[in-house]
Design an enzyme around this catalytic site. Structure first.
Site, mmCIF file in Angstrom:
data_model
loop_
_atom_site.group_PDB
_atom_site.id
_atom_site.type_symbol
_atom_site.label_atom_id
_atom_site.label_comp_id
_atom_site.label_asym_id
_atom_site.label_seq_id
_atom_site.Cartn_x
_atom_site.Cartn_y
_atom_site.Cartn_z
ATOM 1 N N SER A 162 33.289 40.740 39.349
ATOM 2 C CA SER A 162 34.007 39.928 40.330
ATOM 3 C C SER A 162 33.917 40.589 41.704
ATOM 4 C CB SER A 162 35.457 39.727 39.889
ATOM 5 O OG SER A 162 36.125 38.801 40.724
ATOM 6 N N THR A 163 35.045 40.893 42.350
ATOM 7 C CA THR A 163 35.043 41.433 43.704
ATOM 8 C C THR A 163 34.230 42.728 43.780
ATOM 9 O OG1 THR A 163 37.269 40.549 43.969
ATOM 10 C CG2 THR A 163 36.512 42.106 45.631
ATOM 11 N N HIS A 188 32.075 36.039 39.390
ATOM 12 C CA HIS A 188 32.978 35.094 40.041
ATOM 13 C C HIS A 188 32.475 34.798 41.454
ATOM 14 C CE1 HIS A 188 36.394 36.898 37.371
ATOM 15 N NE2 HIS A 188 35.640 36.051 36.696
ATOM 16 N N MET A 280 38.954 42.311 40.617
ATOM 17 C CA MET A 280 40.405 42.242 40.485
ATOM 18 C C MET A 280 40.787 41.345 39.309
ATOM 19 S SD MET A 280 43.147 40.990 43.360
ATOM 20 C CE MET A 280 44.913 41.063 43.070
ATOM 21 N N ASP A 283 40.121 39.157 33.798
ATOM 22 C CA ASP A 283 39.102 38.345 33.134
ATOM 23 C C ASP A 283 38.051 39.236 32.477
ATOM 24 O OD1 ASP A 283 37.736 36.056 32.315
ATOM 25 O OD2 ASP A 283 36.519 35.991 34.149
#
Length: 348
Positions: A162-163, A188, A280, A283
């Site tokens: 993700s991030t 993501h 973050m 998931d």
């Protein structure tokens, strides 16, 4: 906890108002100022000291893409790029991520302003926790591990991120040989940006990097990214596993979701090597735990190399990950776990 201070930079007053309105609705965020161009942004950054910047990619004069490297040299801070989701705009946003931005979001299209920037507050909060010192220097040529002879042992790699994940994924893909094991990735990101990311990685590195399609056999040398949009990416187990695109609601607040990908592989866990990277939230952590209990090899990016140590932290703490690995070593670990012969001696 003090509110996160945000400066909004966009040449369009309409966009600035939409972004500011969405952010001000979250009590954890304070919009401390707006700027219409790079020159105004320089002054505002000096006087307002924001924690996070939202930056338009396509501004007249000095574009956001050109302003970003200057900002990273003189006043490094977490930056979220705001771009049109055209082919040109999304390619520029991916370029910005390689130049130091943390996240990218798409501008609303005609008639979509009512739900515009719905995910932006969460992205700002994630960006505010990012440690820019941990950004990896991505190799421009294949690493030593990517150049070594590789013989596949029939195991499949699954990755969730993700991030900060674009940086991390590029580092891993750069370490993969042309005949790498089959790899499925859930990152993501909006669908249009994922398409641009796949095109960029395919042009730069040895493996074939594409967006996943439904009901396609997985093959050696091909890395497939979840296309996002309305679909999650999953695996259809079998003697020759195939990809599956599942149209359903968000899971853990995301579509595509890492948990969906990991959980789909449980029936064939003995053939799976899974990795969870910077990001973050939670998931993928529960899905990784299920995979490990079913017999998969599972690793997580370590805190020292993660821009945001959220998803990998939870996977480590809940027992889903069996080992923490620094980013620069993850490609080698994945190759060792999916190789026959001498390379396989470097097990996870």
């Amino acid at each position: 906890m003090k509110p996160i201070r945000v400066l909004v930079v966009d040449d369009s007053i309409t966009m600035r108002r939409l972004i500011s309105m969405r952010l001000r609705a979250d009590p954890r965020i304070a919009v401390v100022g707006e700027a219409a161009n790079a020159a105004e942004a320089r002054v505002a950054i000096t006087t307002l000291s924001p924690d996070v910047l939202t930056l338009d990619v396509e501004m007249p004069g000095q574009s956001g893409l050109d302003f970003l490297p200057e900002l990273m040299r003189t006043r490094p801070m977490p930056v979220i790029m705001v771009s049109s989701e055209t082919r040109k705009g999304s390619a520029a946003a991916i370029d910005a991520l390689s130049r130091g931005a943390i996240e990218c979001v798409g501008k609303p299209r005609g008639g979509e302003s009512g739900n515009a920037f719905a995910d932006l507050p969460a992205l700002v909060i994630a960006a505010s926790t990012a440690d820019l010192r941990k950004r990896c220097r991505i190799p421009t040529r294949p690493t030593a591990d990517a150049a070594r002879p590789f013989q596949w042992n029939n195991k499949i790699v699954l990755i969730g991120s993700s991030t900060g994940g674009v940086d991390a994924l590029e580092t891993i893909i750069a370490g993969m040989p042309q005949n790498c094991p089959p790899v499925l990735i859930t990152q993501h990101m909006p669908a249009s940006f994922l398409a641009s990311f796949a095109q960029r990685m395919n042009a730069l590195y040895a493996p074939n990097v594409i967006l996943a399609e439904h009901n396609v056999p997985m093959s050696q040398g091909t890395i497939q990214l979840a296309p996002g949009g309305d679909h999650h990416l999953a695996i259809m187990p079998g003697p020759r596993p195939r990809t599956a695109l599942i149209a359903s609601e968000k899971v853990c607040g995301h579509r595509p979701s890492v948990d969906v990908l990991f959980n789909s592989a449980r029936p064939m866990a003995a053939r799976i090597v899974a990795a969870i990277l910077t990001g973050m939230g939670v998931d993928g952590a529960q899905g990784m735990l299920h995979l490990r209990r079913a017999g998969a090899r599972c690793l997580a990016q370590d805190e020292a190399s993660s821009i945001v140590w959220g998803m990998p932290r939870v996977a480590w703490q809940n027992g889903g990950a069996e080992k923490l690995v620094p980013l620069h070593s993850i490609a080698a670990e994945l190759l060792a776990a999916t190789a026959r012969g001498a390379l396989a001696d470097r097990t996870i």
